[in-house]
Design a protein around this motif. Structure first.
Motif, PDB file in Angstrom:
ATOM      1  N   THR A  35       0.847  -1.195   0.000  1.00 40.35           N
ATOM      2  CA  THR A  35       0.000   0.000   0.000  1.00 40.35           C
ATOM      3  C   THR A  35       0.881   1.242   0.000  1.00 40.35           C
ATOM      4  O   THR A  35       2.045   1.194   0.398  1.00 40.35           O
ATOM      5  N   GLY A  36       0.295   2.369  -0.402  1.00 42.73           N
ATOM      6  CA  GLY A  36       1.034   3.625  -0.410  1.00 42.73           C
ATOM      7  C   GLY A  36       1.942   3.745  -1.617  1.00 42.73           C
ATOM      8  O   GLY A  36       1.818   3.011  -2.604  1.00 42.73           O
ATOM      9  N   ARG A  37       2.907   4.658  -1.534  1.00 40.89           N
ATOM     10  CA  ARG A  37       3.863   4.898  -2.619  1.00 40.89           C
ATOM     11  C   ARG A  37       5.270   4.954  -2.046  1.00 40.89           C
ATOM     12  O   ARG A  37       5.487   5.442  -0.936  1.00 40.89           O
ATOM     13  N   ALA A  38       6.217   4.448  -2.809  1.00 50.14           N
ATOM     14  CA  ALA A  38       7.614   4.429  -2.375  1.00 50.14           C
ATOM     15  C   ALA A  38       8.507   4.475  -3.600  1.00 50.14           C
ATOM     16  O   ALA A  38       8.073   4.205  -4.727  1.00 50.14           O
ATOM     17  N   GLU A  39       9.764   4.792  -3.386  1.00 48.19           N
ATOM     18  CA  GLU A  39      10.714   4.894  -4.488  1.00 48.19           C
ATOM     19  C   GLU A  39      12.080   4.378  -4.051  1.00 48.19           C
ATOM     20  O   GLU A  39      12.424   4.396  -2.863  1.00 48.19           O
ATOM     21  N   ILE A  40      12.848   3.903  -5.026  1.00 46.43           N
ATOM     22  CA  ILE A  40      14.224   3.472  -4.804  1.00 46.43           C
ATOM     23  C   ILE A  40      15.109   4.360  -5.665  1.00 46.43           C
ATOM     24  O   ILE A  40      15.051   4.309  -6.898  1.00 46.43           O
ATOM     25  N   PHE A  41      15.888   5.217  -5.020  1.00 48.73           N
ATOM     26  CA  PHE A  41      16.747   6.189  -5.712  1.00 48.73           C
ATOM     27  C   PHE A  41      15.959   7.001  -6.739  1.00 48.73           C
ATOM     28  O   PHE A  41      16.437   7.272  -7.845  1.00 48.73           O
ATOM     29  N   GLY A  42      14.729   7.373  -6.387  1.00 49.29           N
ATOM     30  CA  GLY A  42      13.937   8.229  -7.247  1.00 49.29           C
ATOM     31  C   GLY A  42      13.065   7.504  -8.254  1.00 49.29           C
ATOM     32  O   GLY A  42      12.255   8.131  -8.935  1.00 49.29           O
ATOM     33  N   THR A  43      13.208   6.174  -8.382  1.00 51.49           N
ATOM     34  CA  THR A  43      12.355   5.385  -9.278  1.00 51.49           C
ATOM     35  C   THR A  43      11.204   4.794  -8.476  1.00 51.49           C
ATOM     36  O   THR A  43      11.438   4.108  -7.480  1.00 51.49           O
ATOM     37  N   ILE A 124      18.865  10.045  -7.877  1.00 48.09           N
ATOM     38  CA  ILE A 124      17.566  10.633  -7.522  1.00 48.09           C
ATOM     39  C   ILE A 124      17.294  11.866  -8.371  1.00 48.09           C
ATOM     40  O   ILE A 124      16.194  12.042  -8.911  1.00 48.09           O
ATOM     41  N   LEU A 125      18.297  12.732  -8.546  1.00 46.42           N
ATOM     42  CA  LEU A 125      18.119  13.936  -9.356  1.00 46.42           C
ATOM     43  C   LEU A 125      17.826  13.586 -10.814  1.00 46.42           C
ATOM     44  O   LEU A 125      16.995  14.233 -11.469  1.00 46.42           O
ATOM     45  N   VAL A 126      18.512  12.564 -11.334  1.00 48.95           N
ATOM     46  CA  VAL A 126      18.240  12.127 -12.709  1.00 48.95           C
ATOM     47  C   VAL A 126      16.820  11.591 -12.828  1.00 48.95           C
ATOM     48  O   VAL A 126      16.066  11.974 -13.737  1.00 48.95           O
ATOM     49  N   ASN A 127      16.437  10.711 -11.908  1.00 44.27           N
ATOM     50  CA  ASN A 127      15.100  10.102 -11.979  1.00 44.27           C
ATOM     51  C   ASN A 127      13.990  11.122 -11.789  1.00 44.27           C
ATOM     52  O   ASN A 127      12.967  11.085 -12.488  1.00 44.27           O
ATOM     53  N   TYR A 128      14.171  12.045 -10.848  1.00 51.36           N
ATOM     54  CA  TYR A 128      13.168  13.096 -10.675  1.00 51.36           C
ATOM     55  C   TYR A 128      13.050  13.945 -11.942  1.00 51.36           C
ATOM     56  O   TYR A 128      11.957  14.352 -12.337  1.00 51.36           O
ATOM     57  N   GLY A 129      14.192  14.211 -12.579  1.00 50.91           N
ATOM     58  CA  GLY A 129      14.182  15.038 -13.774  1.00 50.91           C
ATOM     59  C   GLY A 129      13.434  14.410 -14.934  1.00 50.91           C
ATOM     60  O   GLY A 129      12.618  15.063 -15.593  1.00 50.91           O
ATOM     61  N   VAL A 130      13.681  13.128 -15.202  1.00 51.56           N
ATOM     62  CA  VAL A 130      13.016  12.478 -16.341  1.00 51.56           C
ATOM     63  C   VAL A 130      11.565  12.139 -16.016  1.00 51.56           C
ATOM     64  O   VAL A 130      10.743  11.985 -16.926  1.00 51.56           O
ATOM     65  N   ILE A 137      18.448  13.082 -19.806  1.00 54.82           N
ATOM     66  CA  ILE A 137      19.497  13.590 -18.920  1.00 54.82           C
ATOM     67  C   ILE A 137      20.686  12.643 -19.023  1.00 54.82           C
ATOM     68  O   ILE A 137      20.523  11.418 -19.014  1.00 54.82           O
ATOM     69  N   VAL A 138      21.876  13.197 -19.126  1.00 53.90           N
ATOM     70  CA  VAL A 138      23.097  12.392 -19.179  1.00 53.90           C
ATOM     71  C   VAL A 138      23.611  12.202 -17.767  1.00 53.90           C
ATOM     72  O   VAL A 138      23.906  13.182 -17.060  1.00 53.90           O
ATOM     73  N   LEU A 159      19.586   9.011 -20.313  1.00 57.09           N
ATOM     74  CA  LEU A 159      18.328   8.411 -19.880  1.00 57.09           C
ATOM     75  C   LEU A 159      17.147   9.291 -20.268  1.00 57.09           C
ATOM     76  O   LEU A 159      17.163  10.496 -20.034  1.00 57.09           O
ATOM     77  N   GLY A 160      16.126   8.648 -20.832  1.00 58.63           N
ATOM     78  CA  GLY A 160      14.890   9.336 -21.150  1.00 58.63           C
ATOM     79  C   GLY A 160      13.751   8.926 -20.255  1.00 58.63           C
ATOM     80  O   GLY A 160      12.641   9.454 -20.352  1.00 58.63           O
ATOM     81  N   SER A 161      14.013   7.967 -19.365  1.00 56.46           N
ATOM     82  CA  SER A 161      13.030   7.529 -18.374  1.00 56.46           C
ATOM     83  C   SER A 161      13.777   7.110 -17.122  1.00 56.46           C
ATOM     84  O   SER A 161      15.006   6.996 -17.130  1.00 56.46           O
TER      85      SER A 161
END
Length: 446
Positions: A35-43, A124-130, A137-138, A159-161
């Motif tokens: 339940t809920g929402r979670a992320e691993i290094f922004g994914t 995290i910054l890359v994943n949040y950005g895409v 983002i490179v 990365l595009g995703s």
């Protein structure tokens, strides 16, 4: 899902802004969101399917709270970290980068001590950005024990995703340059000039990639994760070579001070307050501090070596738990003649000051390409196949990026034959390059 049912699971509940740190030991570890929402290094985790890990460690964060099931762990394999101020700082950095992406492509450097969470912040910054917008983002990893491709390289990937929780970067074509050792400390002490030379090569290649993306109206920019404990001189080189616009220093006031001094002293104007500018572009550069996550732990050398061995094995064998049912990967042993390939090593030396003319500086990063004899000493070494133009000589290796890797499994000097381990069946004529560069990276296929 079948694996989840056959292995006892532990139910874990996280409160808002809590982080779960998990160490993967000898067994397969699987996590599934209930339940809920979670992320691993922004994914973000998909609640409909589990995520499996066979080595290393990972951190799971929730902004609003969640419940999940863990399998393959003991009680001392995971722990919760309460807080959120560190993630608040990362989120603020993300918002600043998003604001800049409206008009230009920000180029960000994350630096700090070893095991301070630099690569986690960068991902995290890359994943949040895409996740925020349709862009690319490179991501650049300057640790020779990198998370993108084979250990012994510094590398970048576009990365595009969000980074796949199953495959990581393994299905993306990397841009890599060989430094010849996976041990960052050894690289800085014994291969410093070669490391600096390859940083410049990678910086030029990344700049070309960013320029191409900008012509497609993609201003995701670059996020660079530095090697831990990198000296100020090399960090300043990274700032210049990658034309950095934002620096985030994790928990290191001394480095923060020296970088600000370096970026202001280089362009100081008498009678005016010092401006913080990139000395290569003379454009403003933001240099700020980020707090270290309370869940960060120091890794021993043996743990780093385990990570390198796992990465090498994954390159050749894949990672079985993430493959479709019934699919197996196995490397191929290829026989070839001494005449089919040539083996070299890259060395960078600087002339001692005592041998230089008076008041003359040593030539920086003179890279030497030397031949390596075919001998049993090659057994177990990882070799980098480097892209070089047709009919180019070995001097092209000074600027060449890596096309792929092999492992030397046998050297028959009498018969002039090599046995190479390659990730897929091929013939010597199908190799992307006939020039193989070796260093100190070795692996025993057990």
């Amino acid at each position: 899902t079948e694996m989840m049912m056959s292995v006892p699971s532990t139910k874990v509940k996280l409160q808002p802004k809590e982080e779960l740190r998990v160490t993967v030991k000898s067994e397969l570890v699987t996590v599934q969101l209930s339940t809920g929402r979670a992320e691993i290094f922004g994914t973000e985790l998909d609640p409909t399917r589990p995520v499996s890990y066979v080595s290393g460690s990972f951190a799971l964060y929730t902004w609003h709270g969640c419940e999940l099931l863990l399998s393959g762990v003991e009680s001392d394999d995971y722990y919760l970290v309460t807080g959120g101020s560190e993630m608040d700082g990362i989120l603020a950095a993300h918002h600043q980068l998003e604001k800049e992406r409206k008009t230009s492509a920000p180029k960000t450097l994350i630096c700090g001590p070893a095991d301070s969470g630099k690569h986690s912040v960068a991902k995290i910054l890359v994943n949040y950005g895409v996740r925020q917008q349709a862009t690319q983002i490179v991501y650049v990893d300057l640790d020779p024990n990198n998370s993108i491709t084979m250990p012994g390289c510094i590398a970048a990937v576009s990365l595009g995703s969000a980074v796949s929780l199953d495959n990581g970067f393994s299905l993306l074509p990397p841009l890599a340059f060989w430094v010849g050792d996976s041990n960052g400390t050894a690289v800085l002490s014994q291969r410093k000039n070669l490391y600096s030379h390859q940083i410049s090569n990678l910086g030029r290649a990344v700049a070309q990639r960013v320029q191409m993306l900008q012509t497609q109206n993609m201003r995701g920019g670059v996020v660079v994760a530095a090697l831990g404990n990198l000296d100020t001189e090399t960090l300043m080189q990274v700032i210049r070579d990658f034309e950095i616009t934002h620096v985030y220093v994790i928990q290191d006031d001394n480095t923060l001070m020296h970088l600000k001094k370096g970026c202001s002293a280089a362009v100081a104007v008498p009678g005016q307050p010092p401006k913080i500018l990139n000395p290569a572009t003379f454009q403003p550069i933001s240099i700020r501090k980020l707090h270290q996550s309370g869940g960060v732990k120091q890794r021993q050398l043996t743990q780093r070596q385990d990570v390198a061995r796992a990465a090498i094995r994954k390159y050749f064998y894949g990672e079985p738990p993430i493959l479709p049912k019934g699919v197996k990967l196995g490397p191929h042993r290829m026989e070839c003649s001494f005449d089919d390939v040539k083996v070299y090593q890259l060395e960078a030396v600087s002339m001692p000051a005592t041998l230089l003319p008076y008041q003359t500086d040593s030539v920086r990063d003179p890279v030497v390409v030397s031949d390596v004899d075919f001998s049993p000493a090659l057994h177990g070494k990882i070799g980098a196949l480097c892209w070089v133009p047709p009919n180019a000589d070995e001097s092209a290796l000074k600027r060449a990026n890596v096309a792929g890797f092999v492992q030397f499994q046998g050297v028959d000097v009498k018969e002039r034959q090599l046995t190479l381990l390659v990730p897929m069946p091929c013939t010597p004529s199908a190799l992307p390059s006939k020039m193989i560069v070796v260093g100190q990276v070795q692996w025993v296929d057990e």
